[in-house]
Design an enzyme around this catalytic site. Structure first.
Site, PDB file in Angstrom:
ATOM      1  N   ASP A  24       0.833  -1.253   0.012  1.00  0.00           N
ATOM      2  CA  ASP A  24      -0.066  -0.006  -0.016  1.00  0.00           C
ATOM      3  C   ASP A  24       0.897   1.310  -0.082  1.00  0.00           C
ATOM      4  OD1 ASP A  24      -2.382   1.661   0.111  1.00  0.00           O
ATOM      5  OD2 ASP A  24      -2.207   1.725   2.095  1.00  0.00           O
ATOM      6  N   SER A  25       0.250   2.408  -0.331  1.00  0.00           N
ATOM      7  CA  SER A  25       0.956   3.577  -0.126  1.00  0.00           C
ATOM      8  C   SER A  25       1.375   3.848   1.309  1.00  0.00           C
ATOM      9  CB  SER A  25       0.107   4.766  -0.766  1.00  0.00           C
ATOM     10  OG  SER A  25      -0.934   4.646   0.010  1.00  0.00           O
ATOM     11  N   GLY A  79      -3.472   9.407  -3.633  1.00  0.00           N
ATOM     12  CA  GLY A  79      -4.823   9.663  -3.922  1.00  0.00           C
ATOM     13  C   GLY A  79      -4.793  11.100  -4.694  1.00  0.00           C
ATOM     14  N   CYS A 120      -4.217  -1.397  -1.804  1.00  0.00           N
ATOM     15  CA  CYS A 120      -4.484   0.151  -2.135  1.00  0.00           C
ATOM     16  C   CYS A 120      -5.629   0.351  -3.386  1.00  0.00           C
ATOM     17  CB  CYS A 120      -3.136   0.763  -2.590  1.00  0.00           C
ATOM     18  SG  CYS A 120      -3.331   2.566  -2.863  1.00  0.00           S
ATOM     19  N   THR A 135      -6.392   2.958  -4.847  1.00  0.00           N
ATOM     20  CA  THR A 135      -6.107   3.874  -5.639  1.00  0.00           C
ATOM     21  C   THR A 135      -4.975   3.262  -6.803  1.00  0.00           C
ATOM     22  OG1 THR A 135      -6.170   5.771  -3.938  1.00  0.00           O
ATOM     23  CG2 THR A 135      -4.947   6.316  -5.836  1.00  0.00           C
ATOM     24  N   CYS A 191     -11.046   3.046   0.488  1.00  0.00           N
ATOM     25  CA  CYS A 191      -9.790   3.336   0.579  1.00  0.00           C
ATOM     26  C   CYS A 191      -9.399   2.644   1.814  1.00  0.00           C
ATOM     27  CB  CYS A 191      -9.477   4.834   0.648  1.00  0.00           C
ATOM     28  SG  CYS A 191      -7.827   5.246   1.204  1.00  0.00           S
TER      29      CYS A 191
END
Ligand code: DGL
Length: 278
Positions: A7-8, A40, A70, A72, A180
Site C-alpha cells: 500500500d502507499s 490519492g 490500495c 488507488t 480506501c
C-alpha cells in the site's frame, strides 16, 4: 516464499490484518510506500511508477504473489503490473457490488481517494452493478493524511467528516463503502455519525479470501509458522519505535474490524436530521 502486501501507507495493514487471519501458516512481506503517500492526490503516471517499483522490490525479496492493498494503486496500475510481472497479482476494489445487492431500496455511499473516484475502473464497476443509480461517490483526501498522522478520533476528524457529509441526508443510505484502505481506521468515528444500522463495507475480507483461492489454484499454499517483515519504501523496518507503531495500528484494526454498522440515533445529529424534518 512470502506473500507481498503493498500500500502507499498504513491502510494496507487492514488487508494484512485480514490475510493473517485467513492464512495463518504463510509468510508475509508488508511494503508501505511511506516516502510517497498519499497516492490519492498524485498523477496516474506517478502512481504506476511507484507501484511497479514496489512490486519489483518485493519480487527481489522472493515473493510468490502480490496483493495491491490500495484501491488507488489498483485502479490505475493493476493492468501494467500484470503485464510486467508473471506472479499472481491481486488488487482491491471498493465493495460496491455487495453494497448495491444489499441496498434495501436505499442509497449507497462510496468514500475513496480523489484518484479512485475519478478513474474508469470504479466508474465501470458502478455501471455494471448499479442499474438503479443508487451509488454516490465522495472523495475524502484528508482522511489519508489524518490516518498517517494517527489522528483517528478527534474533534478535527469529526468536524472534517461532518463538513464533507453536510449536504447528504445520511438516513437515505443503507451502506457506506470504505473505498480506501486507510478509511477503516475511522470506523469508531463514522459509527457516531452514520445512523443506526448503516452497514460499513470494505474489500479487505474479500481480498484475503480471493488471495487464499488464488494461492490454492496455483499450488502456492505453504505451511510455516506465520511471519511478517515490514518495509517502508524499500527499507526494512527494524527500529523498535517503528515496530511498536505497527503493532499499535494492528491493535486498532482488531477493534475496528468489529465495527460493522453505524450507531447514531438520527435525532442526535442535527446535520442529518434537520434537512427533511424542519
Ligand atoms: N490506501 C489507499 C487506497 O486504498 C490510498 C491512500 C493514498 O495514498 O492516498 O486507496
Amino acid at each position: 516464499m512470502k506473500i507481498g502486501i503493498f500500500d502507499s501507507g498504513i491502510g494496507g495493514l487492514t488487508v494484512l490484518h485480514q490475510a493473517m487471519l485467513t492464512l495463518p501458516e504463510e509468510e508475509f512481506l508488508f511494503y508501505a510506500d511511506a516516502d510517497h503517500v498519499p497516492y490519492g492526490e498524485k498523477t496516474k503516471d506517478e502512481i504506476v511508477h511507484y507501484t511497479c517499483e514496489a512490486v519489483r522490490f518485493m519480487l527481489s525479496q522472493g515473493i510468490k504473489a502480490a496483493v495491491i492493498a490500495c484501491n488507488t494503486a489498483t485502479s490505475v496500475a493493476i493492468g501494467e503490473l500484470r503485464r510486467r510481472y508473471s506472479i499472481p497479482i491481486l488488487g482491491i476494489e471498493p465493495a460496491v457490488k455487495p453494497a448495491v445487492e444489499e441496498n434495501e431500496g436505499k442509497r449507497v455511499m462510496v468514500m475513496a481517494t480523489p484518484v479512485t473516484v475519478r478513474e474508469e475502473k470504479l466508474k465501470n464497476l458502478i455501471a455494471r452493478v448499479d442499474g438503479s443509480h443508487l451509488v454516490d461517490l465522495l472523495p475524502m483526501p484528508q482522511l489519508v493524511r489524518f490516518a498517517e498522522a494517527e489522528n483517528f478520533s478527534s474533534p478535527e476528524v469529526t468536524a472534517y467528516l461532518c463538513g464533507q457529509l453536510a449536504k447528504y441526508d445520511l438516513r437515505d443510505y443503507s451502506s457506506l463503502v470504505l473505498g480506501c484502505t486507510h478509511f477503516n481506521y475511522f470506523k469508531d468515528t463514522l459509527r457516531e455519525i452514520f445512523p443506526e444500522g448503516t452497514a460499513f463495507l470494505d474489500g479487505s475480507e474479500g481480498t484475503a479470501n480471493h488471495l487464499a483461492e488464488v494461492l490454492e489454484e496455483n499450488g502456492l499454499l505453504e505451511h510455516h509458522p506465520q511471519t511478517v517483515e515490514y518495509y517502508r519504501s524499500g527499507r526494512k523496518v527494524t527500529e523498535a519505535d517503528d515496530l511498536a507503531r505497527i503493532r499499535r495500528l494492528l491493535r486498532r484494526l482488531d477493534e475496528m474490524c468489529l465495527i460493522r454498522y453505524g450507531a447514531c440515533s438520527p435525532s442526535v445529529k442535527i446535520f442529518h436530521a434537520d434537512r427533511k424534518d424542519s
